[in-house]
Design an enzyme around this catalytic site. Structure first.
Site, PDB file in Angstrom:
ATOM      1  CG  HIS A  15      -8.274   7.386   3.946  1.00 55.06           C
ATOM      2  ND1 HIS A  15      -7.532   6.488   3.204  1.00 55.06           N
ATOM      3  CD2 HIS A  15      -7.800   7.302   5.220  1.00 55.06           C
ATOM      4  CE1 HIS A  15      -6.655   5.873   3.999  1.00 55.06           C
ATOM      5  NE2 HIS A  15      -6.812   6.338   5.220  1.00 55.06           N
ATOM      6  CB  CYS A  55      -4.962   7.182  -2.643  1.00 54.92           C
ATOM      7  SG  CYS A  55      -6.682   7.171  -2.165  1.00 54.92           S
ATOM      8  NE  ARG A  67      -8.611   2.423   7.120  1.00 57.44           N
ATOM      9  CZ  ARG A  67      -7.863   2.090   6.072  1.00 57.44           C
ATOM     10  NH1 ARG A  67      -6.716   2.706   5.861  1.00 57.44           N
ATOM     11  NH2 ARG A  67      -8.243   1.149   5.231  1.00 57.44           N
ATOM     12  CG  ASP A  93      -2.223  -0.762   1.008  1.00 54.53           C
ATOM     13  OD1 ASP A  93      -2.601  -0.979  -0.168  1.00 54.53           O
ATOM     14  OD2 ASP A  93      -2.869  -1.137   2.006  1.00 54.53           O
ATOM     15  NE  ARG A 117      -1.121   2.001   3.935  1.00 57.51           N
ATOM     16  CZ  ARG A 117      -1.510   3.071   3.241  1.00 57.51           C
ATOM     17  NH1 ARG A 117      -2.803   3.397   3.210  1.00 57.51           N
ATOM     18  NH2 ARG A 117      -0.631   3.810   2.576  1.00 57.51           N
TER      19      ARG A 117
HETATM   20  N1  ARG Z   1      -5.250   0.048   0.704  1.00 54.55           N
HETATM   21  C1  ARG Z   1      -5.037   1.351   1.282  1.00 54.55           C
HETATM   22  C2  ARG Z   1      -5.663   1.399   2.658  1.00 54.55           C
HETATM   23  O1  ARG Z   1      -6.725   0.856   2.828  1.00 54.55           O
HETATM   24  C3  ARG Z   1      -5.596   2.417   0.415  1.00 54.55           C
HETATM   25  C4  ARG Z   1      -5.296   3.801   0.903  1.00 54.55           C
HETATM   26  C5  ARG Z   1      -5.927   4.876   0.080  1.00 54.55           C
HETATM   27  N2  ARG Z   1      -5.447   6.143   0.423  1.00 54.55           N
HETATM   28  C6  ARG Z   1      -6.154   7.268   0.538  1.00 54.55           C
HETATM   29  N3  ARG Z   1      -5.535   8.364   0.748  1.00 54.55           N
HETATM   30  N4  ARG Z   1      -7.472   7.268   0.499  1.00 54.55           N
HETATM   31  O2  ARG Z   1      -5.109   1.955   3.594  1.00 54.55           O
END
Ligand code: ARG
Length: 264
Positions: free
Chosen positions: A156, A257, A127, A57, A82
């Site tokens: 996000h 992203c 998040r 990611d 992550r």
């Molecule tokens: N697979 C990543 C996650 O779920 C995607 C992140 C996407 N980033 C964003 N800025 N929306 O964390």
């Protein structure tokens, strides 16, 4: 930006990610390259961070931090999958002249923090923790407007809201676009009161990550799958630049992203 050399979907931390579905890393790299080249062709300076094996990611650099005035507020990821990105991003900032603000609170950088004029719009719900909104406000000594996301597809802030004019004169209100249904009722009220001229994007355009776009105030790099939003942008005098990142959408990410703005 980070070239998606190690991109794959090997775990699922958002509803878009289905590890059983095959991904095509070469295609992801090709699509990413078109975005990179479009930025360069339109005069933007792009810096790269080296991709790290085992961190698929990392291509989504928006989550790597949030920068204003040479200070980088580093990320603290919600999911352990992550967490390995935190070191490389912090090291990159330090090596490139940024003062690194080490976070105490869970936050996913520019995925959830967007600079709109003089204020920071901050997302929470999936998040970044609500307490990170206080922290980012004190790191940058700026007003923070907290917004609560309620639809898991838009986990996000940058999947549901886009700032269209990153640089505004002091005191002026920024122009934004957003997907109303991605926010709770109180946040929708805040957005309507604060940004009466905002572009409200349709559910259809939002559902293909139309809002996960990047703007330099004139060009808006946007998914070609969101034609309604592109038409709204043209009506307002912006120039949509269509970039297809379908492969990276398998990881739940799009144009924004894959882009972290560096403000020195
Ligand atoms: N697979 C990543 C996650 O779920 C995607 C992140 C996407 N980033 C964003 N800025 N929306 O964390």
């Amino acid at each position: 930006m980070c070239r998606p050399e190690h991109f794959t979907v090997s775990y699922s931390i958002n509803p878009w990610m289905e590890p059983a579905r095959p991904t095509d890393t070469a295609k992801a790299v090709r699509q990413w390259q078109t975005l990179h080249d479009a930025y360069v062709a339109l005069g933007h300076e792009v810096h790269l961070i080296d991709p790290v094996p085992g961190l698929p990611d990392m291509v989504y650099t928006a989550n790597g931090g949030f920068t204003i005035g040479g200070v980088a507020y580093a990320p603290k990821f919600r999911f352990t999958e992550r967490a390995g990105e935190e070191g490389p991003f912090s090291d990159w900032f330090a090596a490139h002249g940024f003062e690194v603000a080490v976070p105490a609170e869970t936050n996913e950088g520019e995925g959830d923090f967007l600079l709109a004029g003089s204020v920071i719009l901050a997302g929470t719900g999936f998040r970044s923790a609500g307490d990170s909104h206080l922290e980012v406000g004190s790191v940058f000594d700026r007003e923070v407007v907290s917004l609560t996301l309620v639809d898991p597809r838009f986990y996000h802030l940058d999947t549901a809201l886009s700032v269209l004019d990153p640089v505004v004169d002091d005191g002026a209100e920024a122009t934004i676009a957003y997907l109303p249904g991605a926010f709770d009722a109180a946040s929708q009220d805040v957005l309507a009161a604060r940004f009466p001229d905002a572009i409200r994007v349709s559910d259809a355009d939002g559902a293909v990550f139309g809002l996960n776009s990047a703007s330099d105030g004139r060009h808006v790099f946007v998914s070609p799958r969101a034609p309604g939003f592109a038409a709204q942008l043209r009506e307002r005098g912006y120039e949509p630049v269509p970039i297809d990142l379908s492969e990276l959408l398998l990881g739940g990410g799009g144009i924004k992203c894959c882009t972290l703005e560096l403000r020195r």
